[in-house]
Design a protein around this motif. Sequence first.
Motif, PDB file in Angstrom:
ATOM      1  N   TYR A 116      63.273  49.220  35.096  1.00 21.52           N
ATOM      2  CA  TYR A 116      64.639  48.843  34.775  1.00 21.52           C
ATOM      3  C   TYR A 116      65.390  48.689  36.096  1.00 21.52           C
TER       4      TYR A 116
ATOM      5  N   GLU B 242      69.386  47.323  33.019  1.00 14.24           N
ATOM      6  CA  GLU B 242      68.681  46.358  32.178  1.00 14.24           C
ATOM      7  C   GLU B 242      67.178  46.478  32.365  1.00 14.24           C
TER       8      GLU B 242
ATOM      9  N   ASN C 211      55.752  42.641  28.815  1.00 12.92           N
ATOM     10  CA  ASN C 211      56.859  41.733  28.561  1.00 12.92           C
ATOM     11  C   ASN C 211      57.857  41.832  29.701  1.00 12.92           C
ATOM     12  N   TYR C 212      58.567  40.723  29.910  1.00 13.03           N
ATOM     13  CA  TYR C 212      59.496  40.587  31.023  1.00 13.03           C
ATOM     14  C   TYR C 212      60.834  40.066  30.529  1.00 13.03           C
ATOM     15  N   THR C 213      61.876  40.441  31.240  1.00 14.89           N
ATOM     16  CA  THR C 213      63.144  39.799  30.979  1.00 14.89           C
ATOM     17  C   THR C 213      63.058  38.358  31.495  1.00 14.89           C
ATOM     18  N   ASN C 214      63.800  37.460  30.867  1.00 18.40           N
ATOM     19  CA  ASN C 214      63.652  36.032  31.172  1.00 18.40           C
ATOM     20  C   ASN C 214      63.847  35.710  32.650  1.00 18.40           C
ATOM     21  N   SER C 215      64.769  36.394  33.282  1.00 18.58           N
ATOM     22  CA  SER C 215      65.133  36.025  34.651  1.00 18.58           C
ATOM     23  C   SER C 215      64.036  36.321  35.672  1.00 18.58           C
TER      24      SER C 215
ATOM     25  N   THR D 250      60.549  36.286  34.693  1.00 24.89           N
ATOM     26  CA  THR D 250      59.284  35.718  34.216  1.00 24.89           C
ATOM     27  C   THR D 250      58.771  34.672  35.192  1.00 24.89           C
TER      28      THR D 250
END
Length: 117
Positions: free
Chosen positions: A36, A45, A57-61, A63
């Motif tokens: 985070y 976040e 899994n990844y946050t979009n920013s 990836t």
Amino acid sequence: VQLQASGGGLVQAGGSLRLSCAASRSIGSLHVMGWYRQAPGKQRELVANIFKSGIVNYTNSVTGRFTVSRDTSKNTMYLQMNSLKPEDTALYYCNAGYLFTIPGAYWGQGTQVTVSS
């Protein structure tokens, strides 16, 4: 379980860093581990999670730029960060849990990542 994050630093935009999160005991039974981050004035976040199953899994920013992994033989989780941007600047925390809750119950101290433009 106690978590110790390391590897932060100052890097220029476009550069790379690798964060490490060392656990005080075996990570094989942890349901989830993750990274985070919290930038000044913003909420903490999720950056990336890796589950016992191996699913990530990844946050979009992040990836395509960041890769989370873990080495059970070293009881350590990693975050390889490439193509760093100034907006990646934050205090990065590692997290883990044995139960099916996200985030997990255990937090490490933060490691600062600063990306200069």
